[in-house]
Write an enzyme that holds these catalytic residues in place. Structure first.
Site, PDB file in Angstrom:
ATOM      1  N   LYS A  73       1.345  -1.342   0.327  1.00  0.00           N
ATOM      2  CA  LYS A  73       0.217  -0.101   0.220  1.00  0.00           C
ATOM      3  C   LYS A  73       0.925   1.768  -0.266  1.00  0.00           C
ATOM      4  O   LYS A  73       0.391   2.109  -0.693  1.00  0.00           O
ATOM      5  CB  LYS A  73      -0.845  -0.057   1.475  1.00  0.00           C
ATOM      6  CG  LYS A  73      -2.376  -0.644   0.783  1.00  0.00           C
ATOM      7  CD  LYS A  73      -2.920  -0.330   2.182  1.00  0.00           C
ATOM      8  CE  LYS A  73      -4.546  -1.026   1.517  1.00  0.00           C
ATOM      9  NZ  LYS A  73      -5.533  -1.486   3.057  1.00  0.00           N
ATOM     10  N   ASP A 110     -10.514   3.502   1.911  1.00  0.00           N
ATOM     11  CA  ASP A 110     -10.812   2.741   3.641  1.00  0.00           C
ATOM     12  C   ASP A 110     -11.567   3.547   4.262  1.00  0.00           C
ATOM     13  O   ASP A 110     -12.186   3.101   4.832  1.00  0.00           O
ATOM     14  CB  ASP A 110      -8.846   2.427   4.133  1.00  0.00           C
ATOM     15  CG  ASP A 110      -8.372   1.083   3.896  1.00  0.00           C
ATOM     16  OD1 ASP A 110      -9.013   0.408   2.166  1.00  0.00           O
ATOM     17  OD2 ASP A 110      -7.289   1.107   3.290  1.00  0.00           O
TER      18      ASP A 110
END
Ligand code: ATR
Length: 283
Positions: A73, A110
């Site tokens: 990420k 997210d």
């Protein structure tokens, strides 16, 4: 539209290492089918040394985009043409869109996934009260940013390693975050309208989170992003106290919904078929 561009709109994937347990293919392939998109979403194991090659391949094969999971990420960012401001603030990318000209832009869905799951599960959550976040990893940062955007009055953050909580508060808090000592977390419960566990505690194979909820207000909502099991010991305790609870699987689904929208421009939801398929695996 050329043949190549048409194909680009229909393929997506998730990359990570390891990747075998990812639920993302189940989620995205369900929506592709429901939306009548003739395409596929695959999971592809990509080791740290192979990121650049994988990206070149996606571009060459006309992918609409891809998801990025652990451990890439952060590492993916230098390989992208652009990174959206929110992903930049999170210091992590979980979704990449590949434009028709091959330009790659990184996003992070997210935080929006966490907040959408909260709003859908408990529409009347007490957003006028402070929030208490447990943990200070990537998920805590996403939770804090997502909730700050909802204009909660204050985000309290507590973590076993205090310095990590302080770093998040300093970097993104803009005066609206305070750090609570891990040993004082039970006292902070008294002020919190929402408590979010972002630590790994309570997950299958991990110790339970020790969290005394006895000072919680009646309308406090307890949210656990751990979804294996769905009802963690924390949520079971909250429910036994008649507090409203939010399970973690929906965060995964709604971060995926935001990615699906970025790639295909289609709004999708956590429908009953998908819920039955996913929840069945974690009961
Ligand atoms: P992610 O990036 O996915 O959110 P992470 O960075 O691995 O995950 O963060 C895990 C979180 O669980 C951290 O807040 C960690 O606390 P530390 O920063 O002190 O390591 C927390 N955690 C893990 N094991 C813990 C334990 N036994 N007690 C308390 N907190 C724990």
């Amino acid at each position: 539209m050329t043949e190549d561009q048409k194909t680009r709109q229909k393929k997506a994937a998730v990359i990570g290492w390891p990747i075998s347990h990812s639920l993302s293919p189940t989620i995205h392939n369900h929506w592709m089918q429901a939306a009548g998109i003739d395409g596929s979403y695959d999971k592809i194991a990509v080791g740290p040394e192979a990121i650049e090659t994988a990206l070149a391949q996606f571009k060459a094969e006309g992918y609409a985009g891809f998801n990025v999971t652990v451990p890439h990420k952060e590492a993916i960012m230098p390989f992208l043409d652009k990174v959206a401001p929110l992903a930049r603030q999170m210091g992590a990318v979980n979704t990449v869109k590949i434009a028709d000209d091959g330009t790659m832009t990184g996003f992070n869905t997210d935080g929006i996934g966490l907040v959408t799951n909260l709003k859908k599960t408990v529409p009347g959550w007490p957003k006028d009260k402070p929030v208490l976040i447990l943990g200070a990893g990537g998920a805590a940062r996403a939770a804090a940013l997502g909730l700050l955007m909802e204009e909660v009055p204050l985000v309290m953050i507590t973590n076993r390693t205090r310095a990590k909580a302080e770093a998040i508060a300093n970097e993104i808090g803009r005066g609206r975050m305070t750090v609570v000592d891990w040993d004082d977390r039970a006292d902070a419960v008294a002020a919190a309208g929402l408590i979010v566990n972002t630590t790994v505690l309570g997950m299958k194979g991990q110790p339970a989170l020790e969290m005394d909820l006895s000072k919680a207000m009646k309308d406090t909502v307890v949210y656990d992003i751990v979804y294996q099991p769905l009802m963690t010991p924390l949520l079971q305790d909250a429910e036994a106290r008649s507090l409203r609870v939010v399970t973690g699987l929906g965060m995964l689904v709604y971060q995926a919904a935001a990615a699906f929208k970025i790639w295909f421009g289609v709004d999708v939801d956590y429908d009953d078929t998908l819920r039955a398929e996913l929840e069945g695996q974690f009961k």
